[in-house]
Design an enzyme around this catalytic site. Structure first.
Site, PDB file in Angstrom:
ATOM      1  CG  ASN A   7      -1.622   1.293   1.465  1.00 25.10           C
ATOM      2  OD1 ASN A   7      -1.739   2.107   0.557  1.00 25.10           O
ATOM      3  ND2 ASN A   7      -2.126   1.501   2.678  1.00 25.10           N
ATOM      4  CE  LYS A   9       0.372   3.452   4.879  1.00 27.31           C
ATOM      5  NZ  LYS A   9       0.318   3.595   6.311  1.00 27.31           N
ATOM      6  CG  HIS A  85      -5.560   1.776   5.210  1.00 26.80           C
ATOM      7  ND1 HIS A  85      -5.073   2.821   5.958  1.00 26.80           N
ATOM      8  CD2 HIS A  85      -4.564   0.856   5.143  1.00 26.80           C
ATOM      9  CE1 HIS A  85      -3.820   2.545   6.315  1.00 26.80           C
ATOM     10  NE2 HIS A  85      -3.490   1.364   5.830  1.00 26.80           N
ATOM     11  CD  GLU A  87      -2.718   5.556   6.765  1.00 23.28           C
ATOM     12  OE1 GLU A  87      -2.686   5.610   5.527  1.00 23.28           O
ATOM     13  OE2 GLU A  87      -1.825   5.003   7.438  1.00 23.28           O
ATOM     14  CD  GLU A 153      -3.352  -2.808   7.339  1.00 20.76           C
ATOM     15  OE1 GLU A 153      -2.248  -3.039   6.879  1.00 20.76           O
ATOM     16  OE2 GLU A 153      -3.957  -1.739   7.149  1.00 20.76           O
ATOM     17  N   GLY A 159       2.541   1.901  10.772  1.00 14.30           N
ATOM     18  CA  GLY A 159       3.505   2.989  10.603  1.00 14.30           C
ATOM     19  C   GLY A 159       4.232   3.362  11.875  1.00 14.30           C
ATOM     20  CB  SER A 195       5.283  -2.259  11.896  1.00 15.14           C
ATOM     21  OG  SER A 195       4.779  -0.982  12.222  1.00 15.14           O
TER      22      SER A 195
HETATM   23  C1  PEP Z   1      -0.618   0.023   6.081  1.00 21.06           C
HETATM   24  O1  PEP Z   1      -0.768   1.240   6.096  1.00 21.06           O
HETATM   25  O2  PEP Z   1      -1.464  -0.718   5.561  1.00 21.06           O
HETATM   26  C2  PEP Z   1       0.569  -0.510   6.713  1.00 21.06           C
HETATM   27  C3  PEP Z   1       0.612  -1.795   6.947  1.00 21.06           C
HETATM   28  O3  PEP Z   1       1.585   0.394   6.990  1.00 21.06           O
HETATM   29  P1  PEP Z   1       3.026   0.078   7.605  1.00 21.06           P
HETATM   30  O4  PEP Z   1       3.525  -1.211   6.989  1.00 21.06           O
HETATM   31  O5  PEP Z   1       3.869   1.235   7.216  1.00 21.06           O
HETATM   32  O6  PEP Z   1       2.843  -0.081   9.078  1.00 21.06           O
END
Ligand code: PEP
Length: 233
Positions: A7, A9, A85, A87, A153, A159, A195
């Site tokens: 992703n 973003k 998601h 966000e 998630e 992040g 992460s």
């Molecule tokens: C995400 O935003 O879906 C995500 C998994 O971000 P990150 O890997 O940066 O934590």
């Protein structure tokens, strides 16, 4: 075989996507690799890399300035779309009902929605993790849906460089698998996201009911993303 989805973003450029696709097409893997860049970068040939969008309108067409429909995304050649998601939930107040409407639109256009569920830090601290996950799965997946992917998630870990323990991931994915079985959807892949990096990807994907990963930051550069893809086969 696992599913490794990136992703991007609101990051990257068409040149960066081209570089990534070229690099990924040289990687020996039996895994399914998906990149979800911003809308403006869709419409290119990914070769062995499937493309997806990061969001979709619940509406098919009309006076919805700024929105992009599932039909338009499918016409670009993309096969997937992320819905729900963290966000989108945080900055655009998306609820499970909205996520289900978007997933419904995606499926109607022939896209596979990657439906994100997961708890915030406050929900975790209040002991609500399992309830949030189960209601997310039950409320976000459209009735009679067949081709969907669920992504767990934990929102507090995205992040943040934080990862839940192996036991926490296992408990979440077992609950999702049990819920999907109860819904008659036991072949639905379940991804873990938050992460993920080259150093923890293979351990995370060795956990039962983890069928792949959804990767944010570490999907932006081939040097970070390729080790995740090649960490499992
Ligand atoms: C995400 O935003 O879906 C995500 C998994 O971000 P990150 O890997 O940066 O934590």
């Amino acid at each position: 075989m696992k599913i490794i989805a990136g992703n991007w973003k609101m990051n990257g450029t068409s040149d960066a996507l081209h570089t990534m696709i070229t690099a990924l097409n040289d990687v020996e893997t039996s895994n399914t690799v998906i990149i979800c860049p911003p809308f403006t970068m869709l419409g290119v040939d990914g070769g062995r890399v499937a493309l997806g969008a990061q969001d979709v309108s619940a509406h098919d067409h009309g006076a919805f300035t700024g929105e992009v429909s599932a039909t338009m995304i499918a016409a670009s050649g993309a096969k997937y779309v992320i819905v729900g998601h963290s966000e989108r939930r945080q900055y655009h107040n998306e609820t499970n009902d909205i996520v289900r409407a978007k997933a419904t639109a995606a499926i109607a256009a022939g896209l596979t929605p990657i439906i994100c569920v997961g708890e915030t830090m406050d929900e975790k601290n209040d002991g609500k993790t399992m309830a949030i996950i189960e209601s997310g799965v039950r409320e976000c997946i459209p009735t009679d849906a067949r081709h969907v992917i669920v992504a767990y998630e934990p929102r507090w870990a995205i992040g943040a460089g934080l990862t839940p323990t192996r036991e926490e991931i296992s408990a979440a994915h077992t609950l999702i698998a049990d819920t999907l079985r109860d819904m008659g959807m036991d072949t639905t892949p379940i991804l873990y996201g938050a992460s993920v990096k080259g150093s923890n990807a293979s351990e995370i994907m060795s956990i039962d009911h983890v069928d792949g990963v959804l990767v944010g930051g570490a999907s932006l550069k081939p040097d970070d993303f390729i080790p995740i893809i090649t960490s499992v086969n």
